[in-house]
Design a protein around this motif. Structure first.
Motif, PDB file in Angstrom:
ATOM      1  N   SER A   1      -7.552  35.432  22.478  1.00 58.05           N
ATOM      2  CA  SER A   1      -7.309  34.218  21.710  1.00 58.05           C
ATOM      3  C   SER A   1      -7.087  33.017  22.622  1.00 58.05           C
ATOM      4  CB  SER A   1      -6.090  34.398  20.809  1.00 58.05           C
ATOM      5  OG  SER A   1      -4.912  34.485  21.586  1.00 58.05           O
ATOM      6  N   GLU A   2      -7.303  31.851  22.060  1.00 55.27           N
ATOM      7  CA  GLU A   2      -7.095  30.615  22.810  1.00 55.27           C
ATOM      8  C   GLU A   2      -5.632  30.457  23.204  1.00 55.27           C
ATOM      9  OE1 GLU A   2      -7.804  25.767  22.290  1.00 55.27           O
ATOM     10  OE2 GLU A   2      -8.259  27.157  20.652  1.00 55.27           O
ATOM     11  N   GLU A   3      -4.730  30.896  22.316  1.00 48.83           N
ATOM     12  CA  GLU A   3      -3.301  30.789  22.612  1.00 48.83           C
ATOM     13  C   GLU A   3      -2.928  31.605  23.847  1.00 48.83           C
ATOM     14  OE1 GLU A   3      -3.944  29.990  18.313  1.00 48.83           O
ATOM     15  OE2 GLU A   3      -4.496  31.655  19.644  1.00 48.83           O
ATOM     16  N   LEU A   4      -3.483  32.811  23.942  1.00 48.85           N
ATOM     17  CA  LEU A   4      -3.213  33.643  25.114  1.00 48.85           C
ATOM     18  C   LEU A   4      -3.762  33.005  26.383  1.00 48.85           C
ATOM     19  CD1 LEU A   4      -3.872  37.306  23.874  1.00 48.85           C
ATOM     20  CD2 LEU A   4      -1.708  36.373  24.699  1.00 48.85           C
ATOM     21  N   GLN A   5      -4.975  32.529  26.321  1.00 44.71           N
ATOM     22  CA  GLN A   5      -5.597  31.928  27.497  1.00 44.71           C
ATOM     23  C   GLN A   5      -4.791  30.734  27.997  1.00 44.71           C
ATOM     24  OE1 GLN A   5      -8.086  33.298  29.107  1.00 44.71           O
ATOM     25  NE2 GLN A   5      -8.329  34.904  27.579  1.00 44.71           N
TER      26      GLN A   5
ATOM     27  N   PHE B   1       3.247  32.488  13.271  1.00 43.29           N
ATOM     28  CA  PHE B   1       4.263  31.443  13.415  1.00 43.29           C
ATOM     29  C   PHE B   1       4.409  31.037  14.877  1.00 43.29           C
ATOM     30  CE2 PHE B   1       8.629  30.365  14.524  1.00 43.29           C
ATOM     31  CZ  PHE B   1       8.858  29.266  13.707  1.00 43.29           C
ATOM     32  N   LEU B   2       4.466  32.029  15.768  1.00 45.57           N
ATOM     33  CA  LEU B   2       4.609  31.733  17.194  1.00 45.57           C
ATOM     34  C   LEU B   2       3.414  30.929  17.710  1.00 45.57           C
ATOM     35  CD1 LEU B   2       5.990  35.143  18.528  1.00 45.57           C
ATOM     36  CD2 LEU B   2       7.259  33.018  18.197  1.00 45.57           C
ATOM     37  N   LYS B   3       2.227  31.310  17.295  1.00 50.89           N
ATOM     38  CA  LYS B   3       1.032  30.581  17.727  1.00 50.89           C
ATOM     39  C   LYS B   3       1.089  29.118  17.296  1.00 50.89           C
ATOM     40  CE  LYS B   3      -2.182  34.514  17.694  1.00 50.89           C
ATOM     41  NZ  LYS B   3      -3.398  35.092  17.054  1.00 50.89           N
ATOM     42  N   SER B   4       1.614  28.886  16.104  1.00 48.96           N
ATOM     43  CA  SER B   4       1.660  27.515  15.574  1.00 48.96           C
ATOM     44  C   SER B   4       2.642  26.631  16.327  1.00 48.96           C
ATOM     45  CB  SER B   4       2.039  27.542  14.091  1.00 48.96           C
ATOM     46  OG  SER B   4       3.404  27.893  13.914  1.00 48.96           O
ATOM     47  N   ARG B   5       3.527  27.237  17.114  1.00 48.89           N
ATOM     48  CA  ARG B   5       4.534  26.465  17.844  1.00 48.89           C
ATOM     49  C   ARG B   5       4.148  26.219  19.305  1.00 48.89           C
ATOM     50  NH1 ARG B   5       5.570  26.014  13.256  1.00 48.89           N
ATOM     51  NH2 ARG B   5       7.638  25.894  12.272  1.00 48.89           N
ATOM     52  N   GLN B   6       2.963  26.621  19.697  1.00 52.41           N
ATOM     53  CA  GLN B   6       2.525  26.405  21.077  1.00 52.41           C
ATOM     54  C   GLN B   6       2.128  24.955  21.298  1.00 52.41           C
ATOM     55  OE1 GLN B   6      -1.168  28.324  22.263  1.00 52.41           O
ATOM     56  NE2 GLN B   6      -0.383  28.689  24.334  1.00 52.41           N
TER      57      GLN B   6
ATOM     58  N   HIS C   1       2.406  25.780  26.768  1.00 51.79           N
ATOM     59  CA  HIS C   1       3.743  26.371  26.842  1.00 51.79           C
ATOM     60  C   HIS C   1       4.392  26.444  25.467  1.00 51.79           C
ATOM     61  CE1 HIS C   1       5.186  22.187  26.512  1.00 51.79           C
ATOM     62  NE2 HIS C   1       6.338  22.724  26.143  1.00 51.79           N
ATOM     63  N   TRP C   2       5.496  27.176  25.415  1.00 55.83           N
ATOM     64  CA  TRP C   2       6.347  27.221  24.227  1.00 55.83           C
ATOM     65  C   TRP C   2       7.737  26.703  24.595  1.00 55.83           C
ATOM     66  CZ3 TRP C   2       2.424  30.779  24.580  1.00 55.83           C
ATOM     67  CH2 TRP C   2       1.674  31.029  23.418  1.00 55.83           C
ATOM     68  N   VAL C   3       8.363  25.992  23.707  1.00 55.96           N
ATOM     69  CA  VAL C   3       9.747  25.515  23.766  1.00 55.96           C
ATOM     70  C   VAL C   3       9.958  24.453  24.841  1.00 55.96           C
ATOM     71  CG1 VAL C   3      12.191  26.138  23.847  1.00 55.96           C
ATOM     72  CG2 VAL C   3      10.526  27.779  22.965  1.00 55.96           C
ATOM     73  N   MET C   4       9.874  24.841  26.123  1.00 56.76           N
ATOM     74  CA  MET C   4      10.083  23.883  27.210  1.00 56.76           C
ATOM     75  C   MET C   4       9.350  24.350  28.461  1.00 56.76           C
ATOM     76  SD  MET C   4      13.999  24.780  28.444  1.00 56.76           S
ATOM     77  CE  MET C   4      14.710  24.429  26.843  1.00 56.76           C
ATOM     78  N   THR C   5       8.946  23.385  29.278  1.00 57.52           N
ATOM     79  CA  THR C   5       8.219  23.729  30.502  1.00 57.52           C
ATOM     80  C   THR C   5       9.152  24.177  31.619  1.00 57.52           C
ATOM     81  OG1 THR C   5       8.294  21.403  31.225  1.00 57.52           O
ATOM     82  CG2 THR C   5       6.354  22.111  29.969  1.00 57.52           C
ATOM     83  N   GLU C   6      10.438  23.806  31.536  1.00 56.35           N
ATOM     84  CA  GLU C   6      11.376  24.118  32.618  1.00 56.35           C
ATOM     85  C   GLU C   6      11.630  25.612  32.762  1.00 56.35           C
ATOM     86  OE1 GLU C   6      11.830  21.919  30.286  1.00 56.35           O
ATOM     87  OE2 GLU C   6      11.924  19.972  31.300  1.00 56.35           O
ATOM     88  N   ASP C   7      11.511  26.359  31.675  1.00 52.53           N
ATOM     89  CA  ASP C   7      11.730  27.806  31.712  1.00 52.53           C
ATOM     90  C   ASP C   7      10.470  28.525  31.238  1.00 52.53           C
ATOM     91  OD1 ASP C   7      14.426  28.316  32.649  1.00 52.53           O
ATOM     92  OD2 ASP C   7      15.111  27.306  30.838  1.00 52.53           O
ATOM     93  N   PRO C   8       9.549  28.840  32.152  1.00 48.67           N
ATOM     94  CA  PRO C   8       8.320  29.543  31.755  1.00 48.67           C
ATOM     95  C   PRO C   8       8.580  30.902  31.129  1.00 48.67           C
ATOM     96  CG  PRO C   8       8.546  29.468  34.156  1.00 48.67           C
ATOM     97  CD  PRO C   8       9.565  28.537  33.595  1.00 48.67           C
ATOM     98  N   ALA C   9       9.782  31.450  31.337  1.00 47.73           N
ATOM     99  CA  ALA C   9      10.115  32.741  30.730  1.00 47.73           C
ATOM    100  C   ALA C   9      10.024  32.685  29.212  1.00 47.73           C
ATOM    101  CB  ALA C   9      11.523  33.165  31.147  1.00 47.73           C
ATOM    102  N   LEU C  10      10.358  31.547  28.622  1.00 43.67           N
ATOM    103  CA  LEU C  10      10.304  31.422  27.165  1.00 43.67           C
ATOM    104  C   LEU C  10       8.869  31.568  26.669  1.00 43.67           C
ATOM    105  CD1 LEU C  10      12.828  28.473  26.705  1.00 43.67           C
ATOM    106  CD2 LEU C  10      13.263  30.938  26.596  1.00 43.67           C
TER     107      LEU C  10
END
Length: 271
Positions: A71-75, A33-38, A44-53
């Motif tokens: 994986s491509e998602e990790l890279q 599920f997390l991979k599908s939201r990248q 990035h995930w969620v927003m670029t302003e907070d790389p912590a997310l």
């Protein structure tokens, strides 16, 4: 984060084969599920302003008990994190500098690539230097001393248990990483761990270990943790004031203690 994985593997040792399989399937589905939201373009995930997310997701992906792989998602995700490295060593865009740097630092430590060593070292130094030492230097004479806040633009002394727990975990494991490579963190760039322990203790409603005047006053919540060492009050419908304490802060305290108390116990053992 490491604490949660430790508990997982501890439980795995007493679970049946079928339960272990069910747990891994749940983890695999969650990570899927997390991979599908990248974001496919930026990584990035969620927003670029907070790389912590994005770093939180990367930390989950790379700690998959079944193996993370390349994986491509990790890279893409790690490439995005590294694009946010600042000249001062922090990993952020504008706001919440410590929050973002600490969580990104933990994600980089988990990957532990030799080519990221300098980024990790500088980020560790940045977070350690965010530790509060207000009023008289070297003395824990301010309730916020020893703790760490969001960072970046906060006026005056401020720290909270949530940000401190993220920072302590990242600093402990980055320090351990460099010890393993025979390139330890220099003393002037390390955290004051004793002060950090005192800050965490001051967030707990326990008069035996907390020197703040409010500690122990709320008998119904003995041992509970608050967001900061300063008594936060919520006004109920009947106008009764009660300390702000919750399960989330107890989890943060556990996370912080797993990092901050370990070096102290090792030091006392050597002595």
């Amino acid at each position: 984060m490491k604490t949660m994985l430790f508990v997982f593997f501890l439980l795995a040792g007493v679970l049946s084969a079928q339960t272990k399989q069910d747990v891994q399937q749940a983890i695999t589905r969650g990570l899927g599920f997390l991979k599908s939201r990248q974001d496919a373009q930026s990584g990035h995930w969620v927003m670029t302003e907070d790389p912590a997310l994005s770093a939180l997701v990367l930390s989950a992906l790379i700690q998959n008990p079944a193996g993370a792989g390349a994986s491509e998602e990790l890279q893409k995700g790690y490439t995005f994190l590294l694009k946010n490295v600042q000249p001062d060593g922090g990993i952020y865009t504008k706001a919440r500098a410590n929050y973002n740097t600490a969580i990104c630092l933990m994600a980089l430590v988990l990957r532990a690539r030799p080519e990221d060593e300098e980024v990790i070292r500088r980020a560790s130094r940045y977070v350690a230097h965010q530790q509060n030492d207000a009023d008289t230097l070297g003395k824990a004479d301010n309730p916020f001393d020893g703790g760490i806040g969001y960072g970046g633009g906060q006026g005056g002394a401020h720290a909270d248990l949530s940000n401190t727990s993220f920072a302590l975990e990242a600093l402990y494991y980055s320090k351990k990483l460099f010890q393993d490579t025979s390139k330890p963190i220099e003393k002037q760039d390390d955290l004051n761990w004793d002060a950090a322990i005192q800050f965490v203790s001051r967030c707990q409603n326990r008069k035996e270990s907390n020197d703040q005047p409010w500690a122990g006053a709320d008998k119904n919540n003995t041992g509970a943790f608050g967001y900061t060492p300063v008594r936060r009050l919520h006004v109920l419908a009947k106008k009764t004031e009660v300390p702000f304490q919750c399960v989330t802060m107890a989890a943060s305290a556990t996370q912080a203690c797993s990092a901050s108390f370990t070096p102290a116990l090792r030091r006392k053992t050597r002595e």
